[in-house]
Design an enzyme around this catalytic site. Sequence first.
Site, PDB file in Angstrom:
ATOM      1  N   ASP A 123       1.274  -8.729 -15.913  1.00 12.46           N
ATOM      2  CA  ASP A 123       0.937  -7.301 -16.640  1.00 12.46           C
ATOM      3  C   ASP A 123       3.153  -7.692 -16.519  1.00 12.46           C
ATOM      4  OD1 ASP A 123       1.327  -5.690 -18.360  1.00 12.46           O
ATOM      5  OD2 ASP A 123       2.297  -4.058 -16.468  1.00 12.46           O
TER       6      ASP A 123
ATOM      7  N   GLY B  75       1.770  -1.266 -17.825  1.00 13.40           N
ATOM      8  CA  GLY B  75       1.276  -0.316 -16.511  1.00 13.40           C
ATOM      9  C   GLY B  75       1.390   0.530 -16.644  1.00 13.40           C
TER      10      GLY B  75
ATOM     11  N   HIS C 145       4.088  -6.212 -20.232  1.00 17.13           N
ATOM     12  CA  HIS C 145       4.483  -4.571 -19.538  1.00 17.13           C
ATOM     13  C   HIS C 145       3.620  -3.732 -19.773  1.00 17.13           C
ATOM     14  CE1 HIS C 145       7.651  -3.867 -16.034  1.00 17.13           C
ATOM     15  NE2 HIS C 145       6.686  -2.418 -15.739  1.00 17.13           N
TER      16      HIS C 145
ATOM     17  N   ARG D  98       3.804  -5.770   6.403  1.00 13.77           N
ATOM     18  CA  ARG D  98       4.505  -7.007   7.821  1.00 13.77           C
ATOM     19  C   ARG D  98       4.281  -5.434   9.112  1.00 13.77           C
ATOM     20  NH1 ARG D  98       8.071  -7.869   3.840  1.00 13.77           N
ATOM     21  NH2 ARG D  98       8.024  -9.605   3.751  1.00 13.77           N
TER      22      ARG D  98
ATOM     23  N   ARG E 239       6.431  -6.332  -9.916  1.00 11.10           N
ATOM     24  CA  ARG E 239       7.644  -7.319 -11.194  1.00 11.10           C
ATOM     25  C   ARG E 239       6.945  -8.269 -10.646  1.00 11.10           C
ATOM     26  NH1 ARG E 239       8.441  -2.368 -12.551  1.00 11.10           N
ATOM     27  NH2 ARG E 239      10.475  -1.636 -12.543  1.00 11.10           N
TER      28      ARG E 239
ATOM     29  N   GLU F 114      11.344 -11.110 -18.481  1.00 12.43           N
ATOM     30  CA  GLU F 114      10.616 -10.325 -19.369  1.00 12.43           C
ATOM     31  C   GLU F 114      11.647 -10.317 -20.765  1.00 12.43           C
ATOM     32  OE1 GLU F 114       9.053  -6.220 -17.877  1.00 12.43           O
ATOM     33  OE2 GLU F 114       7.380  -7.622 -16.807  1.00 12.43           O
TER      34      GLU F 114
ATOM     35  N   ILE G  89       1.367   4.031  -5.032  1.00 15.79           N
ATOM     36  CA  ILE G  89       0.138   3.454  -6.716  1.00 15.79           C
ATOM     37  C   ILE G  89      -0.398   2.429  -5.067  1.00 15.79           C
ATOM     38  CG2 ILE G  89       0.570   1.780  -8.749  1.00 15.79           C
ATOM     39  CD1 ILE G  89       3.323   3.074  -8.993  1.00 15.79           C
TER      40      ILE G  89
ATOM     41  N   LEU H 258       0.694  -0.942   0.444  1.00 15.83           N
ATOM     42  CA  LEU H 258      -0.157  -0.289  -0.013  1.00 15.83           C
ATOM     43  C   LEU H 258       0.804   1.329   0.142  1.00 15.83           C
ATOM     44  CD1 LEU H 258      -3.051   0.342  -0.041  1.00 15.83           C
ATOM     45  CD2 LEU H 258      -2.646   0.978   2.873  1.00 15.83           C
ATOM     46  N   GLY H 259       1.123   1.504  -0.743  1.00 15.24           N
ATOM     47  CA  GLY H 259       2.562   3.434  -1.158  1.00 15.24           C
ATOM     48  C   GLY H 259       1.486   3.973  -2.285  1.00 15.24           C
TER      49      GLY H 259
END
Length: 317
Positions: free
Chosen positions: A258, A283, A281, A176, A234, A263, A156, A153-154
């Site tokens: 994604d 996003g 990818h 955590r 990632r 990759e 983005i 939950l940063g």
Amino acid sequence: TNSTIDVLVWGPLHEFLMQALARDFKVHKRWEIKDLDAWVADRGPHVRAVVTSGVYGLETALLERLSSLEVVTSFGVGYDAIDTAYLAKRGIRLSNTPDVLNNAVAETALALMLCLTRRISEAERFVRAGKWTSAKFPLGRGLTGKTCGIVGLGKIGKTIAKRAAAFNMEIAYFRRGEPYPDVPYTHYSDLKELARQSDYLVVIVPGGPETKHLINREVMQALGSDSYLINVARGSVMDEQALIASLQAGEIAGAALDVFEDEPRVPTEFFSMDNLVLTPHLGSGTYETRQAMAELVFTNLSSYFNQGKLVTPVNLD
Ligand code: 8YV
């Protein structure tokens, strides 16, 4: 003028950025240099800046030979492909492109959730194959009233949470230890417990060794056969082999990916699975966002050489 400053560009980047760099700096394109070894021996010690992207990363062996390197500016918010400890040791500064891509990545996450659960890609394949006249397309599941579990939950993650809440979803997240003090969503300090409670598990943590294979088989089993996994972070965060096994065993309902571990190589096992949505990818991939990212990379470089400081530095202390 900065036209005497040697800048090494690691790989092809956004056109606006390439043009702006060519206009203001002495640009060298790594991928166009024929004999890199000879070039580095000659020009390497003059290079003061490197421009790269989160997906190119940097090979330390080459950096080692850029003895005057002061600054690296990277296109993208994630910098897990860059050895920050090495840069810190040499006192090389680093910038990324935070914030400007929050909306695009969040929109991608919601698009993938809807695509997955309403089986949009699968439905399109059905229509295009001319199957509609002879068969009925199966039902999907809705988002309304379901629980969206967010891993990471940063900035983005919070942007995704807001949009999922607008779809009347319940929002929960994994962190955590203690919950964030200023966040109204349900907190789980145990990832498996979050997975158990989630109908949709959205992964948006940074990559790197700390989060490697965080989403393992046990998390998938906890998520369960009616629930979905979405990864816009990632590839390294998810154990791809475990996911293949989990999907084959029907332990989760489906997944939207994604990003991948290697990759642009995607495990061929995925190609025949209809309950997967696979994207390359994309996003942050809107015109608006990529332009903003390109501008921010350029602004960082200009600001470093003109004002002595980066606009969006990655703190390496
Ligand atoms: C890439 C990304 O940087 O920002 C990130 O961390 O993964 C993407 O935005 C983008 O694909 C450009 O390479």
